[in-house]
Each structure stands twice: as C-alpha cells, then as structure tokens.
Design a protein around this motif. Structure first.
Motif, PDB file in Angstrom:
ATOM      1  N   ALA A   1      41.244 -48.923 -47.064  1.00  0.00           N
ATOM      2  CA  ALA A   1      40.976 -49.629 -45.805  1.00  0.00           C
ATOM      3  C   ALA A   1      40.331 -48.698 -44.781  1.00  0.00           C
ATOM      4  O   ALA A   1      39.375 -49.075 -44.095  1.00  0.00           O
ATOM      5  CB  ALA A   1      42.265 -50.216 -45.242  1.00  0.00           C
ATOM      6  N   ALA A   2      40.834 -47.470 -44.676  1.00  0.00           N
ATOM      7  CA  ALA A   2      40.264 -46.509 -43.726  1.00  0.00           C
ATOM      8  C   ALA A   2      38.850 -46.127 -44.130  1.00  0.00           C
ATOM      9  O   ALA A   2      37.975 -45.945 -43.272  1.00  0.00           O
ATOM     10  CB  ALA A   2      41.149 -45.266 -43.643  1.00  0.00           C
ATOM     11  N   LEU A   3      38.599 -46.033 -45.425  1.00  0.00           N
ATOM     12  CA  LEU A   3      37.258 -45.686 -45.900  1.00  0.00           C
ATOM     13  C   LEU A   3      36.259 -46.789 -45.560  1.00  0.00           C
ATOM     14  O   LEU A   3      35.105 -46.501 -45.230  1.00  0.00           O
ATOM     15  CB  LEU A   3      37.285 -45.431 -47.410  1.00  0.00           C
ATOM     16  CG  LEU A   3      35.967 -44.980 -48.019  1.00  0.00           C
ATOM     17  CD1 LEU A   3      35.493 -43.666 -47.401  1.00  0.00           C
ATOM     18  CD2 LEU A   3      36.101 -44.836 -49.530  1.00  0.00           C
ATOM     19  N   GLU A   4      36.695 -48.036 -45.605  1.00  0.00           N
ATOM     20  CA  GLU A   4      35.799 -49.142 -45.252  1.00  0.00           C
ATOM     21  C   GLU A   4      35.308 -49.004 -43.804  1.00  0.00           C
ATOM     22  O   GLU A   4      34.139 -49.273 -43.515  1.00  0.00           O
ATOM     23  CB  GLU A   4      36.490 -50.491 -45.466  1.00  0.00           C
ATOM     24  CG  GLU A   4      36.668 -50.860 -46.918  1.00  0.00           C
ATOM     25  CD  GLU A   4      35.372 -50.889 -47.707  1.00  0.00           C
ATOM     26  OE1 GLU A   4      34.367 -51.446 -47.208  1.00  0.00           O
ATOM     27  OE2 GLU A   4      35.362 -50.353 -48.828  1.00  0.00           O
TER      28      GLU A   4
ATOM     29  N   ILE B   1      30.533 -47.330 -40.272  1.00  0.00           N
ATOM     30  CA  ILE B   1      29.929 -46.423 -39.294  1.00  0.00           C
ATOM     31  C   ILE B   1      28.747 -45.691 -39.910  1.00  0.00           C
ATOM     32  O   ILE B   1      27.682 -45.582 -39.302  1.00  0.00           O
ATOM     33  CB  ILE B   1      30.990 -45.453 -38.730  1.00  0.00           C
ATOM     34  CG1 ILE B   1      31.999 -46.235 -37.892  1.00  0.00           C
ATOM     35  CG2 ILE B   1      30.344 -44.333 -37.921  1.00  0.00           C
ATOM     36  CD1 ILE B   1      33.231 -45.456 -37.490  1.00  0.00           C
ATOM     37  N   VAL B   2      28.909 -45.214 -41.134  1.00  0.00           N
ATOM     38  CA  VAL B   2      27.819 -44.515 -41.827  1.00  0.00           C
ATOM     39  C   VAL B   2      26.622 -45.441 -41.984  1.00  0.00           C
ATOM     40  O   VAL B   2      25.481 -45.050 -41.728  1.00  0.00           O
ATOM     41  CB  VAL B   2      28.298 -43.991 -43.201  1.00  0.00           C
ATOM     42  CG1 VAL B   2      27.126 -43.575 -44.069  1.00  0.00           C
ATOM     43  CG2 VAL B   2      29.274 -42.839 -43.017  1.00  0.00           C
ATOM     44  N   ARG B   3      26.882 -46.683 -42.360  1.00  0.00           N
ATOM     45  CA  ARG B   3      25.791 -47.624 -42.628  1.00  0.00           C
ATOM     46  C   ARG B   3      25.157 -48.189 -41.362  1.00  0.00           C
ATOM     47  O   ARG B   3      24.187 -48.936 -41.448  1.00  0.00           O
ATOM     48  CB  ARG B   3      26.304 -48.746 -43.515  1.00  0.00           C
ATOM     49  CG  ARG B   3      26.562 -48.275 -44.932  1.00  0.00           C
ATOM     50  CD  ARG B   3      26.870 -49.409 -45.872  1.00  0.00           C
ATOM     51  NE  ARG B   3      26.821 -48.939 -47.238  1.00  0.00           N
ATOM     52  CZ  ARG B   3      27.828 -49.050 -48.099  1.00  0.00           C
ATOM     53  NH1 ARG B   3      28.958 -49.628 -47.740  1.00  0.00           N
ATOM     54  NH2 ARG B   3      27.696 -48.601 -49.330  1.00  0.00           N
TER      55      ARG B   3
ATOM     56  N   ASN C   1      38.298 -37.609 -42.139  1.00  0.00           N
ATOM     57  CA  ASN C   1      39.038 -38.742 -42.697  1.00  0.00           C
ATOM     58  C   ASN C   1      38.349 -39.309 -43.934  1.00  0.00           C
ATOM     59  O   ASN C   1      39.013 -39.651 -44.918  1.00  0.00           O
ATOM     60  CB  ASN C   1      39.216 -39.847 -41.653  1.00  0.00           C
ATOM     61  CG  ASN C   1      40.177 -39.442 -40.569  1.00  0.00           C
ATOM     62  OD1 ASN C   1      41.091 -38.655 -40.796  1.00  0.00           O
ATOM     63  ND2 ASN C   1      39.967 -39.973 -39.380  1.00  0.00           N
ATOM     64  N   MET C   2      37.044 -39.392 -43.878  1.00  0.00           N
ATOM     65  CA  MET C   2      36.303 -39.954 -44.998  1.00  0.00           C
ATOM     66  C   MET C   2      36.476 -39.091 -46.244  1.00  0.00           C
ATOM     67  O   MET C   2      36.693 -39.608 -47.343  1.00  0.00           O
ATOM     68  CB  MET C   2      34.836 -40.096 -44.627  1.00  0.00           C
ATOM     69  CG  MET C   2      34.048 -40.983 -45.536  1.00  0.00           C
ATOM     70  SD  MET C   2      32.414 -41.285 -44.836  1.00  0.00           S
ATOM     71  CE  MET C   2      31.809 -42.489 -45.981  1.00  0.00           C
TER      72      MET C   2
ATOM     73  N   THR D   1      26.420 -45.557 -52.218  1.00  0.00           N
ATOM     74  CA  THR D   1      26.448 -46.661 -53.190  1.00  0.00           C
ATOM     75  C   THR D   1      26.781 -46.126 -54.581  1.00  0.00           C
ATOM     76  O   THR D   1      27.561 -46.739 -55.317  1.00  0.00           O
ATOM     77  CB  THR D   1      25.103 -47.414 -53.198  1.00  0.00           C
ATOM     78  OG1 THR D   1      24.875 -47.942 -51.883  1.00  0.00           O
ATOM     79  CG2 THR D   1      25.092 -48.532 -54.210  1.00  0.00           C
ATOM     80  N   ALA D   2      26.207 -44.988 -54.931  1.00  0.00           N
ATOM     81  CA  ALA D   2      26.497 -44.382 -56.245  1.00  0.00           C
ATOM     82  C   ALA D   2      27.968 -44.003 -56.343  1.00  0.00           C
ATOM     83  O   ALA D   2      28.592 -44.202 -57.396  1.00  0.00           O
ATOM     84  CB  ALA D   2      25.605 -43.150 -56.462  1.00  0.00           C
ATOM     85  N   TRP D   3      28.525 -43.497 -55.261  1.00  0.00           N
ATOM     86  CA  TRP D   3      29.957 -43.164 -55.271  1.00  0.00           C
ATOM     87  C   TRP D   3      30.802 -44.423 -55.441  1.00  0.00           C
ATOM     88  O   TRP D   3      31.753 -44.450 -56.209  1.00  0.00           O
ATOM     89  CB  TRP D   3      30.359 -42.419 -53.993  1.00  0.00           C
ATOM     90  CG  TRP D   3      31.786 -42.007 -54.042  1.00  0.00           C
ATOM     91  CD1 TRP D   3      32.302 -40.891 -54.643  1.00  0.00           C
ATOM     92  CD2 TRP D   3      32.915 -42.712 -53.509  1.00  0.00           C
ATOM     93  NE1 TRP D   3      33.669 -40.867 -54.515  1.00  0.00           N
ATOM     94  CE2 TRP D   3      34.071 -41.973 -53.822  1.00  0.00           C
ATOM     95  CE3 TRP D   3      33.054 -43.888 -52.796  1.00  0.00           C
ATOM     96  CZ2 TRP D   3      35.345 -42.371 -53.448  1.00  0.00           C
ATOM     97  CZ3 TRP D   3      34.329 -44.301 -52.423  1.00  0.00           C
ATOM     98  CH2 TRP D   3      35.456 -43.545 -52.746  1.00  0.00           C
ATOM     99  N   GLU D   4      30.436 -45.472 -54.721  1.00  0.00           N
ATOM    100  CA  GLU D   4      31.166 -46.739 -54.842  1.00  0.00           C
ATOM    101  C   GLU D   4      31.120 -47.253 -56.286  1.00  0.00           C
ATOM    102  O   GLU D   4      32.119 -47.766 -56.799  1.00  0.00           O
ATOM    103  CB  GLU D   4      30.584 -47.786 -53.897  1.00  0.00           C
ATOM    104  CG  GLU D   4      30.857 -47.507 -52.442  1.00  0.00           C
ATOM    105  CD  GLU D   4      30.101 -48.424 -51.502  1.00  0.00           C
ATOM    106  OE1 GLU D   4      30.688 -48.802 -50.489  1.00  0.00           O
ATOM    107  OE2 GLU D   4      28.933 -48.776 -51.787  1.00  0.00           O
TER     108      GLU D   4
END
Length: 109
Positions: free
Chosen positions: A13-16, A21-23, A47-48, A103-106
């Motif tokens: 949830a925190a990563l979302e 913010i990154v995007r 945090n990320m 996206t590659a990490w996801e």
C-alpha cells in the motif's frame, strides 16, 4: 507474530503511494522545476526502497526482482543527474527510463 515477514500488505500500500508520486513528475520536468523533481524523488526514496526490499523477500524469484530493483534505482540516479545538469531532453529520456524500469520491476514481482 509468526509469518509477519511474509505479510507485505502495508508495504504494498505504501509503495502504491510512492509509485503515484514517481509517475506524476513529467509536468515538473517539462516546466524545468528541477528542484521539485529531485525533492519528490528524495522524499520517496527511503520508504520506497524499504517497501520494495520487503516485497522482494517474499517473491518466488527474489534474484529477478532484485535485479529489476537495482536497475530501477540506477535509472533514478541517472534522472537525478539529468536534473542537476538541468538538461530537458536528457531528463525526459531518463524519466522515461525510470518509468520503464518501474514497470519492469512490477512485472518481476
């Protein structure tokens, strides 16, 4: 508290929040608000990174996820340098590389 390390619900949830913010940095890059781009990434980095590392630990193939993680943060560093240099075209290219690496990490997790 058995299995607490396998529960990454909070980290996900925190990563979302961080990913949103990154995007959302393209307008700041296009307006050449370099300090804000760098500040937004710096504000999320700690945090990320922690959230991504926690998620990597519970993957079936953590090596693949770790490699994608390393690539993502390498691209973030390249974007940061482009912002320091204040080069619009380079920053746009590096930002797209950051998005592709995210996206590659996801996909790896």
């Amino acid at each position: 508290a058995k299995g607490y390390q396998a529960d990454v619900t909070r980290e996900t949830a925190a990563l979302e929040v961080s990913k949103k913010i990154v995007r959302s940095q393209l307008p700041n890059i296009e307006s050449k608000t370099w300090w804000l781009v760098r500040d937004n990434f710096r504000g999320q980095a700690y945090n990320m990174k922690a959230n991504m590392r926690a998620i990597i630990k519970v993957q079936s193939d953590p090596a693949k996820a770790q490699k994608a993680y390393n690539t993502f943060w390498s691209e973030v560093n390249s974007l940061d340098l482009a912002c320091v240099k204040k080069e619009l075209d380079l920053a746009k290219k590096e930002y797209q590389d950051v998005l592709d690496a995210l996206t590659a990490w996801e996909n790896a997790v």
